[in-house]
Every structure is written in structure tokens, then in C-alpha cells.
Design a protein around this motif. Sequence first.
Motif, PDB file in Angstrom:
ATOM      1  N   VAL A  23       0.864  -1.175   0.000  1.00 55.29           N
ATOM      2  CA  VAL A  23       0.000   0.000   0.000  1.00 55.29           C
ATOM      3  C   VAL A  23       0.905   1.230   0.000  1.00 55.29           C
ATOM      4  N   TYR A  25       1.026   5.659  -0.727  1.00 49.94           N
ATOM      5  CA  TYR A  25       0.215   6.869  -0.786  1.00 49.94           C
ATOM      6  C   TYR A  25       0.504   7.597  -2.086  1.00 49.94           C
ATOM      7  N   SER A  35      -4.618   6.177  -0.499  1.00 52.77           N
ATOM      8  CA  SER A  35      -3.807   4.959  -0.556  1.00 52.77           C
ATOM      9  C   SER A  35      -4.178   4.161  -1.801  1.00 52.77           C
TER      10      SER A  35
END
Length: 136
Positions: A23, A25, A35
Motif C-alpha cells: 500500500v 500513498y 492509498s
Amino acid sequence: MKKEELPQDKKIIKGEDNTLRKVLYVTDDSGNYESAQSDGWEAENYALTQAWEDIDEHIAETREKVKSGEVSPIAYFMLKNLMDIPILASYVGKWKWVVKRHLKPSVFKKLDKKTLERYASVFNITVDELTKFPAA
């Protein structure tokens, strides 16, 4: 990084079934952070594969050293759990020099049950697995 620039190179890590993703950003079209999932970069995946192969080789070498009586099983499980002496010492509540002594087969054979249980607990194995290693 913008969402559309997020790398999605397939993983090449040994045994990886491509179900695990990172994950990260990213920014959306409005510049807001959100995300998003990524399979990673090809170069990163290749570097990780090489690193894991090196670790696996080191673990295999240590296993052979345990079999030949050069080191105690603690050395094998320490590497298998990606630990070094200072980390293991902190988990078992011993001084580093004490853990280093426990890596010697002659000292390991004399360890009391309580100490063996501490090591086994840290490695998430049974005392039998620790003391009867390597299994034939």
C-alpha cells in the motif's frame, strides 16, 4: 506520485503467488493523498529476490554447521527468524555474551529447561524441536 504512475510490475519473488501487495500513498487528480495498492517495481522485486536467496543460502549453511556440530541449533533458528545476537539477547532477556556462548554446542547441551523454554518461545517452536534439531 500520481495514482496513474503507480508501478504494477508483477512480483518475481520465489514462491510468491502475487496475492500480497504494498500500500502506497499517491495523489489523485485533485492533489489529495489517498492509498493505492501496488505490485511494486521490477527492479525492487529483483533485488528482494536476490536478498532472499542470499538469506536462504546463509540459513542452509548454518543448518549444515549445526549438523556437523560447529554451532548450536540456536544459531539456525536465530537466522531463520531474521535475528542477530543483540536482538535475540533482548528477546530472551540475556546478555549478548551469554547468547553468544549458547551458540557453542558444548554450552548448549548444558542449558537448563527454563533457558531452553525461553529460546523455544522466542522462536515459536517446542523445546523438542530446538533440542532434537536437526531432525534426520
